[in-house]
Write a protein that holds these residues in place. Structure first.
Motif, PDB file in Angstrom:
ATOM      1  N   UNK A 113       0.854  -1.188   0.000  1.00  0.00           N
ATOM      2  CA  UNK A 113       0.000   0.000   0.000  1.00  0.00           C
ATOM      3  C   UNK A 113       0.888   1.235   0.000  1.00  0.00           C
ATOM      4  N   UNK A 114       0.501   2.219  -0.786  1.00  0.00           N
ATOM      5  CA  UNK A 114       1.251   3.463  -0.876  1.00  0.00           C
ATOM      6  C   UNK A 114       0.367   4.616  -0.447  1.00  0.00           C
ATOM      7  N   UNK A 115       0.959   5.617   0.187  1.00  0.00           N
ATOM      8  CA  UNK A 115       0.236   6.854   0.471  1.00  0.00           C
ATOM      9  C   UNK A 115       1.076   8.019  -0.028  1.00  0.00           C
ATOM     10  N   UNK A 116       0.395   9.002  -0.583  1.00  0.00           N
ATOM     11  CA  UNK A 116       1.068  10.133  -1.227  1.00  0.00           C
ATOM     12  C   UNK A 116       1.717  11.044  -0.189  1.00  0.00           C
ATOM     13  N   UNK A 117       2.900  11.537  -0.537  1.00  0.00           N
ATOM     14  CA  UNK A 117       3.605  12.538   0.268  1.00  0.00           C
ATOM     15  C   UNK A 117       3.632  13.844  -0.527  1.00  0.00           C
ATOM     16  N   UNK A 118       3.704  14.976   0.148  1.00  0.00           N
ATOM     17  CA  UNK A 118       3.751  16.241  -0.586  1.00  0.00           C
ATOM     18  C   UNK A 118       5.058  16.425  -1.362  1.00  0.00           C
ATOM     19  N   UNK A 119       6.154  15.844  -0.872  1.00  0.00           N
ATOM     20  CA  UNK A 119       7.462  15.981  -1.528  1.00  0.00           C
ATOM     21  C   UNK A 119       8.405  14.921  -0.963  1.00  0.00           C
ATOM     22  N   UNK A 120       9.568  14.794  -1.585  1.00  0.00           N
ATOM     23  CA  UNK A 120      10.591  13.898  -1.048  1.00  0.00           C
ATOM     24  C   UNK A 120      10.995  14.372   0.343  1.00  0.00           C
ATOM     25  N   UNK A 121      11.302  13.465   1.263  1.00  0.00           N
ATOM     26  CA  UNK A 121      11.821  13.891   2.564  1.00  0.00           C
ATOM     27  C   UNK A 121      13.084  14.743   2.356  1.00  0.00           C
ATOM     28  N   UNK A 122      13.287  15.714   3.226  1.00  0.00           N
ATOM     29  CA  UNK A 122      14.402  16.651   3.094  1.00  0.00           C
ATOM     30  C   UNK A 122      15.733  15.919   3.004  1.00  0.00           C
ATOM     31  N   UNK A 123      15.906  14.872   3.799  1.00  0.00           N
ATOM     32  CA  UNK A 123      17.190  14.160   3.790  1.00  0.00           C
ATOM     33  C   UNK A 123      17.482  13.482   2.453  1.00  0.00           C
ATOM     34  N   UNK A 124      16.454  13.287   1.617  1.00  0.00           N
ATOM     35  CA  UNK A 124      16.660  12.696   0.288  1.00  0.00           C
ATOM     36  C   UNK A 124      17.071  13.741  -0.745  1.00  0.00           C
ATOM     37  N   UNK A 125      16.889  15.013  -0.435  1.00  0.00           N
ATOM     38  CA  UNK A 125      17.219  16.069  -1.396  1.00  0.00           C
ATOM     39  C   UNK A 125      18.539  16.740  -1.062  1.00  0.00           C
ATOM     40  N   UNK A 126      19.107  16.452   0.099  1.00  0.00           N
ATOM     41  CA  UNK A 126      20.364  17.070   0.500  1.00  0.00           C
ATOM     42  C   UNK A 126      21.530  16.384  -0.189  1.00  0.00           C
ATOM     43  N   UNK A 127      22.590  17.155  -0.444  1.00  0.00           N
ATOM     44  CA  UNK A 127      23.799  16.604  -1.054  1.00  0.00           C
ATOM     45  C   UNK A 127      24.414  15.584  -0.098  1.00  0.00           C
ATOM     46  N   UNK A 128      24.871  14.500  -0.646  1.00  0.00           N
ATOM     47  CA  UNK A 128      25.483  13.448   0.163  1.00  0.00           C
ATOM     48  C   UNK A 128      26.944  13.786   0.429  1.00  0.00           C
TER      49      UNK A 128
END
Length: 187
Positions: free
Chosen positions: A114-129
């Motif tokens: 089951x999937x539920x929609x998120x408004x955006x990617x979590x912040x930690x996924x958009x930060x530079x590694x």
């Protein structure tokens, strides 16, 4: 010539009619499909991002976000699922199910997620590694597993009884072969 066209149609349309992926399908998922966007899988730390004809997977915990598999849009199945196919030929079938809900089926697996929609990617996924040797060893598999398990609902099952440990009275028994063993003697 007609035979060649019929064979070509059977090769291209056959998988769609059989519910399989339409490899090399023109276009991409449409807004009507309702799958573009970011989704979180219930019970897992998996986040899926759909857009630009691609599926991108992220494994998330409270402190990390690791990119996972990716797949390309390959068409629609006969039952209306949007299909994506990974580099290893894994087929992902996504069906929107109303406002903010969807189901993901990975071919070869027993059930759906089951999937539920998120408004955006979590912040930690958009930060530079971070880069370098230290960054390589900052996330260990055991830590990732522990963080993922901490986010799941607690299911505590108590097995056995509380004991006094080393302060318990010991019930000693001798076996027929002469071995002796002891167990806590408590009720």
């Amino acid at each position: 010539m007609r035979r060649a066209v019929a064979v070509l149609l059977a090769v291209v349309a056959g998988p769609v009619a059989a519910g399989g992926p339409a490899v090399g399908a023109p276009g991409g998922p449409t807004a009507a499909d309702g799958v573009d966007g970011v989704w979180r899988s219930d019970g897992y730390g998996t986040v899926l991002a759909f857009g630009d004809g691609r599926l991108r997977e992220y494994q998330t915990t409270a402190v990390s976000c690791l990119p996972g598999d990716s797949a390309r849009f390959t068409g629609h199945s006969a039952d209306g699922a949007v299909l994506y196919t990974g580099a290893d030929e894994t087929v992902y079938r996504i069906r929107a199910q109303g406002r903010g809900r969807a189901r993901l089926h990975i071919d070869g697996s027993v059930g759906d997620r089951r999937l539920r929609r998120l408004p955006a990617l979590p912040v930690r996924c958009t930060q530079a590694k971070p880069a370098g040797a230290r960054a390589t060893f900052d996330v260990f598999p055991g830590e990732t597993l522990t963080q993922a398990l901490m986010q799941r609902p607690a299911f505590t099952v108590r097995v056995g009884q509380n004991a006094q440990g080393v302060f318990s009275d010991i019930l000693t028994r001798t076996l027929p072969n002469g071995w002796t063993f002891g167990l806590p003697d408590e009720e």
